[in-house]
Scaffold this motif. Structure first.
Motif, PDB file in Angstrom:
ATOM      1  N   THR A   4       0.925  -1.363   0.113  1.00 45.80           N
ATOM      2  CA  THR A   4       0.000  -0.017  -0.063  1.00 45.80           C
ATOM      3  C   THR A   4       0.990   1.176  -0.019  1.00 45.80           C
ATOM      4  O   THR A   4       1.840   1.308   0.788  1.00 45.80           O
ATOM      5  N   VAL A   5       0.708   2.073  -0.963  1.00 40.11           N
ATOM      6  CA  VAL A   5       1.437   3.275  -0.957  1.00 40.11           C
ATOM      7  C   VAL A   5       0.450   4.549  -0.864  1.00 40.11           C
ATOM      8  O   VAL A   5      -0.547   4.669  -1.596  1.00 40.11           O
ATOM      9  N   PHE A   6       0.751   5.576  -0.106  1.00 38.39           N
ATOM     10  CA  PHE A   6      -0.084   6.732  -0.121  1.00 38.39           C
ATOM     11  C   PHE A   6       0.732   7.780  -0.523  1.00 38.39           C
ATOM     12  O   PHE A   6       1.808   7.997  -0.651  1.00 38.39           O
ATOM     13  N   VAL A   7       0.157   8.647  -1.413  1.00 37.79           N
ATOM     14  CA  VAL A   7       0.755   9.806  -2.113  1.00 37.79           C
ATOM     15  C   VAL A   7      -0.297  11.072  -1.454  1.00 37.79           C
ATOM     16  O   VAL A   7      -1.200  11.111  -1.494  1.00 37.79           O
ATOM     17  N   VAL A   8       0.690  11.940  -0.866  1.00 40.02           N
ATOM     18  CA  VAL A   8       0.021  13.510  -0.692  1.00 40.02           C
ATOM     19  C   VAL A   8       0.476  14.421  -1.540  1.00 40.02           C
ATOM     20  O   VAL A   8       1.969  14.852  -1.621  1.00 40.02           O
ATOM     21  N   GLU A   9      -0.341  14.932  -2.459  1.00 37.72           N
ATOM     22  CA  GLU A   9       0.043  15.909  -3.561  1.00 37.72           C
ATOM     23  C   GLU A   9      -1.069  16.676  -4.027  1.00 37.72           C
ATOM     24  O   GLU A   9      -2.311  16.077  -4.145  1.00 37.72           O
ATOM     25  N   ASP A  47       2.495   1.003   3.540  1.00 38.42           N
ATOM     26  CA  ASP A  47       3.998   0.414   3.472  1.00 38.42           C
ATOM     27  C   ASP A  47       4.892   1.545   3.094  1.00 38.42           C
ATOM     28  O   ASP A  47       6.291   1.433   3.562  1.00 38.42           O
ATOM     29  N   LEU A  48       4.332   2.859   2.580  1.00 40.91           N
ATOM     30  CA  LEU A  48       5.256   3.804   2.164  1.00 40.91           C
ATOM     31  C   LEU A  48       4.308   5.139   1.825  1.00 40.91           C
ATOM     32  O   LEU A  48       3.409   4.818   1.472  1.00 40.91           O
ATOM     33  N   ILE A  49       5.108   6.035   2.092  1.00 43.80           N
ATOM     34  CA  ILE A  49       4.467   7.414   1.828  1.00 43.80           C
ATOM     35  C   ILE A  49       5.177   8.209   0.666  1.00 43.80           C
ATOM     36  O   ILE A  49       6.364   8.384   1.131  1.00 43.80           O
ATOM     37  N   LEU A  50       4.502   8.844  -0.231  1.00 41.69           N
ATOM     38  CA  LEU A  50       5.264   9.813  -1.156  1.00 41.69           C
ATOM     39  C   LEU A  50       4.718  11.279  -0.712  1.00 41.69           C
ATOM     40  O   LEU A  50       3.418  11.506  -0.818  1.00 41.69           O
ATOM     41  N   HIS A  75       7.340   4.399  12.000  1.00 41.92           N
ATOM     42  CA  HIS A  75       8.206   3.365  11.085  1.00 41.92           C
ATOM     43  C   HIS A  75       7.989   3.428   9.560  1.00 41.92           C
ATOM     44  O   HIS A  75       8.604   2.786   8.780  1.00 41.92           O
ATOM     45  N   ILE A  76       6.931   4.393   9.084  1.00 35.83           N
ATOM     46  CA  ILE A  76       6.615   4.221   7.598  1.00 35.83           C
ATOM     47  C   ILE A  76       7.674   4.980   6.872  1.00 35.83           C
ATOM     48  O   ILE A  76       8.164   6.122   7.220  1.00 35.83           O
ATOM     49  N   PRO A  77       8.219   4.390   5.876  1.00 30.15           N
ATOM     50  CA  PRO A  77       9.209   4.992   4.798  1.00 30.15           C
ATOM     51  C   PRO A  77       8.559   6.056   4.468  1.00 30.15           C
ATOM     52  O   PRO A  77       7.567   5.960   3.775  1.00 30.15           O
ATOM     53  N   VAL A  78       9.247   7.226   4.287  1.00 33.24           N
ATOM     54  CA  VAL A  78       8.727   8.435   3.633  1.00 33.24           C
ATOM     55  C   VAL A  78       9.701   8.906   2.559  1.00 33.24           C
ATOM     56  O   VAL A  78      10.795   9.045   2.851  1.00 33.24           O
ATOM     57  N   VAL A 108       9.343   8.413 -14.390  1.00 31.53           N
ATOM     58  CA  VAL A 108       8.404   7.505 -13.844  1.00 31.53           C
ATOM     59  C   VAL A 108       9.447   6.177 -13.644  1.00 31.53           C
ATOM     60  O   VAL A 108       8.976   5.481 -12.368  1.00 31.53           O
ATOM     61  N   LEU A 109      10.526   5.757 -14.282  1.00 30.02           N
ATOM     62  CA  LEU A 109      11.072   4.591 -13.837  1.00 30.02           C
ATOM     63  C   LEU A 109      12.306   4.921 -12.524  1.00 30.02           C
ATOM     64  O   LEU A 109      12.332   3.912 -11.954  1.00 30.02           O
ATOM     65  N   GLU A 110      12.474   6.151 -12.636  1.00 29.37           N
ATOM     66  CA  GLU A 110      13.336   6.335 -11.392  1.00 29.37           C
ATOM     67  C   GLU A 110      12.458   6.342 -10.195  1.00 29.37           C
ATOM     68  O   GLU A 110      12.838   5.795  -9.058  1.00 29.37           O
ATOM     69  N   LEU A 111      11.198   6.846 -10.347  1.00 29.09           N
ATOM     70  CA  LEU A 111      10.099   6.839  -9.137  1.00 29.09           C
ATOM     71  C   LEU A 111       9.880   5.552  -8.515  1.00 29.09           C
ATOM     72  O   LEU A 111       9.963   5.072  -7.549  1.00 29.09           O
ATOM     73  N   ALA A 112       9.649   4.333  -9.696  1.00 21.70           N
ATOM     74  CA  ALA A 112       9.317   3.226  -9.480  1.00 21.70           C
ATOM     75  C   ALA A 112      10.449   2.496  -8.857  1.00 21.70           C
ATOM     76  O   ALA A 112      10.460   1.748  -7.702  1.00 21.70           O
ATOM     77  N   ALA A 113      11.742   2.858  -9.333  1.00 20.82           N
ATOM     78  CA  ALA A 113      12.913   2.082  -8.491  1.00 20.82           C
ATOM     79  C   ALA A 113      13.181   2.592  -7.155  1.00 20.82           C
ATOM     80  O   ALA A 113      13.532   1.841  -6.332  1.00 20.82           O
ATOM     81  N   ARG A 114      13.024   4.161  -7.041  1.00 22.33           N
ATOM     82  CA  ARG A 114      12.922   4.486  -5.705  1.00 22.33           C
ATOM     83  C   ARG A 114      12.005   3.780  -4.474  1.00 22.33           C
ATOM     84  O   ARG A 114      12.334   3.446  -3.342  1.00 22.33           O
ATOM     85  N   ILE A 115      10.902   3.629  -5.222  1.00 31.49           N
ATOM     86  CA  ILE A 115       9.890   3.028  -4.166  1.00 31.49           C
ATOM     87  C   ILE A 115      10.247   1.397  -3.959  1.00 31.49           C
ATOM     88  O   ILE A 115      10.337   1.280  -2.785  1.00 31.49           O
ATOM     89  N   LYS A 116      10.595   0.730  -4.842  1.00 27.07           N
ATOM     90  CA  LYS A 116      10.984  -0.569  -4.552  1.00 27.07           C
ATOM     91  C   LYS A 116      12.181  -0.782  -3.560  1.00 27.07           C
ATOM     92  O   LYS A 116      12.251  -1.632  -2.578  1.00 27.07           O
ATOM     93  N   ALA A 117      13.360   0.191  -3.743  1.00 27.36           N
ATOM     94  CA  ALA A 117      14.478   0.115  -2.889  1.00 27.36           C
ATOM     95  C   ALA A 117      13.940   0.551  -1.658  1.00 27.36           C
ATOM     96  O   ALA A 117      14.535  -0.225  -0.579  1.00 27.36           O
ATOM     97  N   ASN A 118      13.017   1.416  -1.477  1.00 30.00           N
ATOM     98  CA  ASN A 118      12.890   1.877   0.023  1.00 30.00           C
ATOM     99  C   ASN A 118      12.053   0.639   0.683  1.00 30.00           C
ATOM    100  O   ASN A 118      11.942   0.487   1.890  1.00 30.00           O
ATOM    101  N   LEU A 119      10.904   0.082  -0.075  1.00 31.42           N
ATOM    102  CA  LEU A 119      10.256  -1.115   0.340  1.00 31.42           C
ATOM    103  C   LEU A 119      11.184  -2.264   0.658  1.00 31.42           C
ATOM    104  O   LEU A 119      11.004  -3.038   1.592  1.00 31.42           O
TER     105      LEU A 119
END
Length: 224
Positions: A4-9, A47-50, A75-78, A108-119
């Motif tokens: 689960t990913v939350f986005v605040v934008e 599981d993570l917040i942008l 504890h949530i990765p931000v 978009v590819l960089e964003l996806a990679a950052r999310i996966k790395a932090n998860l």
């Protein structure tokens, strides 16, 4: 099961981009301000917040500070996502507890990679910890914290709390506790366990923990 990913934008076009890019891989929920985010966090922990920095109402830094101060959210990765490219913004966010930073415009590819790395990083860290309510036992550091504050215990108290926390809300029989914590050949007084439980209770109480060690008369103990 999807993470689960939350986005605040607050930018509708960017929320649409997040949805298009991430919704197939993640359970994605977008919010345009911090107030709405925290209403949902009261019921659902991601599981993570942008997190964007420039927002209506509380900005991203205020939201980050509140996240890291909360018992259920610290504890949530931000990952901070911001158009502000200045180094000071990045440094401030990381110093406040953010796990990563990505500047707009981003690929978009960089964003996806950052999310996966932090998860992935958070998953590895979680495997090295036992967490129950506001008690966190860091197995790699041999450290116990209550709501972020460290408490000091003896080795046996530490082992005892590890055992009870791993099987939280399950009744542990006295004989089984002795076998696990003191070893099957323990020949000391049976009151030894009661004394250690008493000390643990005292330390948890003094730390204002939500966790309670209950006695099941004639059987053993349970962590609730």
């Amino acid at each position: 099961m999807k993470h689960t990913v939350f986005v605040v934008e607050d930018d509708a076009a960017l929320r649409e981009l997040y949805t298009y890019s991430l919704e197939n891989e993640y359970a994605l929920h977008c919010f345009d301000d911090g107030e709405t985010l925290f209403e949902v966090l009261a019921k659902n922990i991601p599981d993570l917040i942008l997190l964007d920095i420039m927002l209506p109402g509380d900005d991203g830094f205020a939201i980050l500070a509140r996240l890291k101060a909360g018992r259920a959210t610290s504890h949530i990765p931000v990952i901070i996502v911001s158009a502000k490219g200045e180094e000071i913004t990045k440094v401030k966010g990381l110093n406040m507890g953010a796990d990563d930073y990505i500047a707009k415009p981003f690929g978009v590819l960089e964003l996806a990679a950052r999310i996966k790395a932090n998860l992935r990083k958070n998953s590895k860290t979680a495997a090295e910890k036992i967490v129950y309510k506001d008690v966190v036992i860091d197995l790699s550091r041999h450290q116990i914290t209550v709501a972020g504050d460290q408490i000091q215990t003896t080795l046996k108290e530490y082992d005892l709390l590890c055992l009870l926390s791993r099987g939280a809300e399950k009744v542990h029989e006295r004989e089984a506790i002795f076998s696990e914590v003191w070893g099957g050949g323990f020949m000391g007084e049976t009151r030894t366990l009661d004394m250690h439980i008493k000390e643990l209770r005292k330390k948890l109480f003094e730390a204002k923990s939500e966790v309670v060690i209950k006695t099941i008369r004639g059987v053993g103990y349970v962590l609730t």
